[in-house]
Design an enzyme around this catalytic site. Structure first.
Site, PDB file in Angstrom:
ATOM      1  N   HIS A 185      18.603   3.268   4.992  1.00  0.00           N
ATOM      2  CA  HIS A 185      18.881   2.001   4.316  1.00  0.00           C
ATOM      3  C   HIS A 185      19.973   1.203   5.014  1.00  0.00           C
ATOM      4  CE1 HIS A 185      17.334   4.118   0.412  1.00  0.00           C
ATOM      5  NE2 HIS A 185      16.349   3.751   1.214  1.00  0.00           N
ATOM      6  N   CYS A 229      28.236 -16.259  11.718  1.00  0.00           N
ATOM      7  CA  CYS A 229      28.107 -15.798  13.107  1.00  0.00           C
ATOM      8  C   CYS A 229      28.646 -16.901  14.033  1.00  0.00           C
ATOM      9  CB  CYS A 229      26.616 -15.583  13.361  1.00  0.00           C
ATOM     10  SG  CYS A 229      26.173 -15.186  15.058  1.00  0.00           S
ATOM     11  N   CYS A 270      27.094 -18.302  16.164  1.00  0.00           N
ATOM     12  CA  CYS A 270      26.026 -19.301  16.335  1.00  0.00           C
ATOM     13  C   CYS A 270      25.967 -20.219  15.117  1.00  0.00           C
ATOM     14  CB  CYS A 270      24.677 -18.602  16.528  1.00  0.00           C
ATOM     15  SG  CYS A 270      23.904 -18.062  14.987  1.00  0.00           S
ATOM     16  N   GLY A 284      21.859  15.421  -3.729  1.00  0.00           N
ATOM     17  CA  GLY A 284      22.483  14.253  -4.339  1.00  0.00           C
ATOM     18  C   GLY A 284      21.632  13.011  -4.403  1.00  0.00           C
ATOM     19  N   ALA A 343      27.581  19.219  -4.647  1.00  0.00           N
ATOM     20  CA  ALA A 343      27.391  19.461  -3.208  1.00  0.00           C
ATOM     21  C   ALA A 343      28.650  20.028  -2.561  1.00  0.00           C
ATOM     22  CB  ALA A 343      27.013  18.145  -2.523  1.00  0.00           C
TER      23      ALA A 343
HETATM   24  C1  BV8 Z   1      10.190  -0.776   0.282  1.00  0.00           C
HETATM   25  C2  BV8 Z   1      20.863  -0.088   0.317  1.00  0.00           C
HETATM   26  C3  BV8 Z   1       8.155  -1.460   1.033  1.00  0.00           C
HETATM   27  C4  BV8 Z   1      21.595  -1.235  -0.257  1.00  0.00           C
HETATM   28  C5  BV8 Z   1      19.238   0.772  -1.267  1.00  0.00           C
HETATM   29  C6  BV8 Z   1       8.260  -0.610  -8.531  1.00  0.00           C
HETATM   30  C7  BV8 Z   1       8.807  -1.842  -8.815  1.00  0.00           C
HETATM   31  C8  BV8 Z   1       9.600  -2.517  -7.871  1.00  0.00           C
HETATM   32  C9  BV8 Z   1       9.840  -1.961  -6.626  1.00  0.00           C
HETATM   33  C10 BV8 Z   1       9.279  -0.735  -6.367  1.00  0.00           C
HETATM   34  C11 BV8 Z   1       8.507  -0.062  -7.295  1.00  0.00           C
HETATM   35  N1  BV8 Z   1       8.122   1.123  -6.732  1.00  0.00           N
HETATM   36  C12 BV8 Z   1       8.631   1.211  -5.504  1.00  0.00           C
HETATM   37  C13 BV8 Z   1       9.314   0.079  -5.259  1.00  0.00           C
HETATM   38  C14 BV8 Z   1       9.973  -0.241  -4.037  1.00  0.00           C
HETATM   39  C15 BV8 Z   1      11.480  -0.011  -4.127  1.00  0.00           C
HETATM   40  C16 BV8 Z   1      11.867   1.098  -5.065  1.00  0.00           C
HETATM   41  O1  BV8 Z   1      11.734   2.273  -4.737  1.00  0.00           O
HETATM   42  N2  BV8 Z   1      12.372   0.730  -6.262  1.00  0.00           N
HETATM   43  C17 BV8 Z   1      12.774   1.757  -7.209  1.00  0.00           C
HETATM   44  C18 BV8 Z   1      14.015   1.277  -7.965  1.00  0.00           C
HETATM   45  C19 BV8 Z   1      11.591   2.034  -8.145  1.00  0.00           C
HETATM   46  N3  BV8 Z   1      11.824   0.383  -2.784  1.00  0.00           N
HETATM   47  C20 BV8 Z   1      12.082  -0.594  -1.901  1.00  0.00           C
HETATM   48  O2  BV8 Z   1      12.093  -1.781  -2.156  1.00  0.00           O
HETATM   49  C21 BV8 Z   1      12.336  -0.117  -0.457  1.00  0.00           C
HETATM   50  N4  BV8 Z   1      11.504  -0.886   0.393  1.00  0.00           N
HETATM   51  O3  BV8 Z   1       9.646  -0.013  -0.459  1.00  0.00           O
HETATM   52  O4  BV8 Z   1       9.549  -1.626   1.079  1.00  0.00           O
HETATM   53  C22 BV8 Z   1       7.553  -2.709   1.401  1.00  0.00           C
HETATM   54  C23 BV8 Z   1       6.209  -2.675   1.679  1.00  0.00           C
HETATM   55  C24 BV8 Z   1       5.599  -3.818   2.043  1.00  0.00           C
HETATM   56  C25 BV8 Z   1       6.330  -5.005   2.124  1.00  0.00           C
HETATM   57  C26 BV8 Z   1       7.686  -5.023   1.805  1.00  0.00           C
HETATM   58  C27 BV8 Z   1       8.312  -3.874   1.449  1.00  0.00           C
HETATM   59  C28 BV8 Z   1      13.782  -0.348  -0.086  1.00  0.00           C
HETATM   60  C29 BV8 Z   1      14.646   0.581  -0.890  1.00  0.00           C
HETATM   61  C30 BV8 Z   1      16.072   0.529  -0.339  1.00  0.00           C
HETATM   62  C31 BV8 Z   1      16.970  -0.152  -1.351  1.00  0.00           C
HETATM   63  N5  BV8 Z   1      18.352  -0.084  -0.842  1.00  0.00           N
HETATM   64  N6  BV8 Z   1      20.476   0.815  -0.754  1.00  0.00           N
HETATM   65  C32 BV8 Z   1      22.924  -0.808  -0.805  1.00  0.00           C
HETATM   66  O5  BV8 Z   1      23.210   0.406  -0.875  1.00  0.00           O
HETATM   67  O6  BV8 Z   1      23.680  -1.707  -1.173  1.00  0.00           O
HETATM   68  S1  BV8 Z   1      18.796   1.899  -2.434  1.00  0.00           S
HETATM   69  C33 BV8 Z   1      20.150   2.666  -3.136  1.00  0.00           C
HETATM   70  O7  BV8 Z   1      19.548   3.670  -3.961  1.00  0.00           O
HETATM   71  C34 BV8 Z   1      21.062   3.466  -2.202  1.00  0.00           C
HETATM   72  O8  BV8 Z   1      20.641   3.489  -0.861  1.00  0.00           O
HETATM   73  C35 BV8 Z   1      20.958   4.882  -2.786  1.00  0.00           C
HETATM   74  O9  BV8 Z   1      21.225   5.880  -1.889  1.00  0.00           O
HETATM   75  C36 BV8 Z   1      19.548   4.837  -3.160  1.00  0.00           C
HETATM   76  C37 BV8 Z   1      18.911   5.941  -3.895  1.00  0.00           C
HETATM   77  O10 BV8 Z   1      19.723   6.284  -4.978  1.00  0.00           O
HETATM   78  P1  BV8 Z   1      20.331   7.778  -4.928  1.00  0.00           P
HETATM   79  O11 BV8 Z   1      20.914   8.001  -3.577  1.00  0.00           O
HETATM   80  O12 BV8 Z   1      19.302   8.733  -5.389  1.00  0.00           O
HETATM   81  O13 BV8 Z   1      21.520   7.654  -5.920  1.00  0.00           O
HETATM   82  P2  BV8 Z   1      21.463   7.799  -7.513  1.00  0.00           P
HETATM   83  O14 BV8 Z   1      22.734   7.230  -8.048  1.00  0.00           O
HETATM   84  O15 BV8 Z   1      20.148   7.303  -8.017  1.00  0.00           O
HETATM   85  O16 BV8 Z   1      21.472   9.388  -7.750  1.00  0.00           O
HETATM   86  C38 BV8 Z   1      22.628  10.120  -7.421  1.00  0.00           C
HETATM   87  C39 BV8 Z   1      22.252  11.563  -7.619  1.00  0.00           C
HETATM   88  O17 BV8 Z   1      23.357  12.349  -7.196  1.00  0.00           O
HETATM   89  C40 BV8 Z   1      21.988  11.923  -9.072  1.00  0.00           C
HETATM   90  O18 BV8 Z   1      20.789  12.694  -9.136  1.00  0.00           O
HETATM   91  C41 BV8 Z   1      23.198  12.769  -9.471  1.00  0.00           C
HETATM   92  O19 BV8 Z   1      22.853  13.796 -10.382  1.00  0.00           O
HETATM   93  C42 BV8 Z   1      23.590  13.364  -8.154  1.00  0.00           C
HETATM   94  N7  BV8 Z   1      25.005  13.746  -8.029  1.00  0.00           N
HETATM   95  C43 BV8 Z   1      26.084  13.187  -8.644  1.00  0.00           C
HETATM   96  N8  BV8 Z   1      27.210  13.832  -8.242  1.00  0.00           N
HETATM   97  C44 BV8 Z   1      26.822  14.789  -7.347  1.00  0.00           C
HETATM   98  C45 BV8 Z   1      25.417  14.742  -7.211  1.00  0.00           C
HETATM   99  N9  BV8 Z   1      24.736  15.567  -6.403  1.00  0.00           N
HETATM  100  C46 BV8 Z   1      25.450  16.482  -5.716  1.00  0.00           C
HETATM  101  N10 BV8 Z   1      26.796  16.595  -5.788  1.00  0.00           N
HETATM  102  C47 BV8 Z   1      27.505  15.771  -6.598  1.00  0.00           C
HETATM  103  N11 BV8 Z   1      28.854  15.902  -6.678  1.00  0.00           N
HETATM  104 ZN    ZN Z   2      23.974 -15.771  15.010  1.00  0.00          ZN
END
Ligand code: BV8
Ligand code: ZN
Length: 245
Positions: A118, A146, A148, A185, A229
């Site tokens: 990402h 930028c 530019c 995680g 973790a």
């Molecule tokens: C794409 C960057 C294809 C920015 C991020 C239905 C409706 C609408 C959209 C969709 C849909 N189905 C699928 C989609 C597409 C969408 C998606 O998946 N949506 C989800 C919400 C359903 N995906 C996309 O849009 C992706 N692109 O699919 O393009 C496409 C095809 C054709 C044409 C165009 C496009 C792009 C997805 C990337 C989004 N960007 N981040 C930023 O960070 O600012 S996502 C964001 O969520 C972060 O990157 C993060 O890492 C990521 C995932 O979340 P997690 O890492 O799992 O974090 P979370 O908080 O959820 O969970 C934490 C976990 O840690 C928990 O389980 C917790 O228990 C655990 N934990 C807590 N403490 C600890 C621990 N574990 C271990 N130790 C600990 N101490």
């Molecule tokens: Zn530029």
């Protein structure tokens, strides 16, 4: 804890290992996760900020959120979970770390090869000329521009945006080769990363999960360790090293 030795055995008996991390690996560094109680999204809705539409509607607002996160990240450091993953890189021949995180903490923790699915919050990209560069310093004015004249954006992947093609291809190759995948995680919600454990499993790999909570991935895990973790990963590496000593 028998799960820990079971997990270690799966990892050290695999010749090709993939590690997939999410926001949870950085939680113990003090970085809020996305969907936890104190998560980022609690104050903001993803569709409000982490989308190209939000950015074109209000680039200053989106940049305020990112510069606040960058500022908070500039004060945190890798935790024992990051360090343990960096150690694994030297324990197995074919090792691939895939992260959903944009915080750069795996690099800081000593991991050399990191597939950033990402993007990276420290890198910016020009929306006009495509210039990309690391910018660790805070920006004087928001939104930044930028040389530019074009508007700069964080070089991260927003919802609805494609993931970097070459990174994705390398990830799928590694998933095709791996004999085990360690998933740490991640809530397993965001696609396409959430499908990676299922792809690996489908190719015959064994799945180890480390997460204090159950997730969508737990159903395919051979071993799922209900632990933080920062505690579980160093313990797994210790057992791993005893078995190869
Ligand atoms: C794409 C960057 C294809 C920015 C991020 C239905 C409706 C609408 C959209 C969709 C849909 N189905 C699928 C989609 C597409 C969408 C998606 O998946 N949506 C989800 C919400 C359903 N995906 C996309 O849009 C992706 N692109 O699919 O393009 C496409 C095809 C054709 C044409 C165009 C496009 C792009 C997805 C990337 C989004 N960007 N981040 C930023 O960070 O600012 S996502 C964001 O969520 C972060 O990157 C993060 O890492 C990521 C995932 O979340 P997690 O890492 O799992 O974090 P979370 O908080 O959820 O969970 C934490 C976990 O840690 C928990 O389980 C917790 O228990 C655990 N934990 C807590 N403490 C600890 C621990 N574990 C271990 N130790 C600990 N101490
Ligand atoms: Zn530029």
């Amino acid at each position: 804890m028998k799960d820990l030795s079971g997990a270690a055995e799966i990892l050290f008996s695999s010749r090709a290992l993939v590690v997939l991390t999410g926001a949870g690996i950085s939680a113990e560094s003090g970085v809020p996760t996305f969907r936890g109680a104190e998560g980022y999204w609690r104050n903001y809705r993803p569709e409000d900020l982490a989308t190209p539409e939000a950015f074109s509607r209000d680039p200053a607002l989106v940049w305020e959120w990112y510069s606040m996160r960058r500022e908070a990240l500039s004060r945190v450091k890798p935790n024992p979970g990051h360090l343990a993953i960096a150690e694994m890189e030297d324990l197995v021949e074919d090792f691939t770390l895939i992260t959903q995180n944009v915080d750069g903490l795996h690099h800081l923790g000593g991991s050399r090869k990191v597939l950033e699915l990402h993007g990276n919050i420290w890198r910016v990209r020009c929306t006009v000329c495509g210039m990309r560069e690391m910018r660790k310093e805070p920006f004087e004015t928001l939104p930044p521009h930028c040389g530019c004249g074009g508007l700069l954006r964080p070089d991260v992947v927003w919802f609805g945006e494609m993931l970097p093609q070459e990174v994705l291809e390398e990830a799928y190759d590694a998933l095709g080769r791996c004999e085990a995948i360690l998933v740490v995680g991640t809530s397993g919600i965001v696609q396409p990363a959430a499908s990676f454990p299922f792809i690996a499993k489908g190719k015959g790999a064994r799945v180890v999960e480390v997460n204090p909570e159950e997730t969508t991935i737990t159903s395919v895990a051979d071993v799922s360790i209900r632990e933080r973790a920062g505690k579980a990963l160093p313990a797994i590496v210790r057992i791993w090293k005893e078995n190869i000593a």
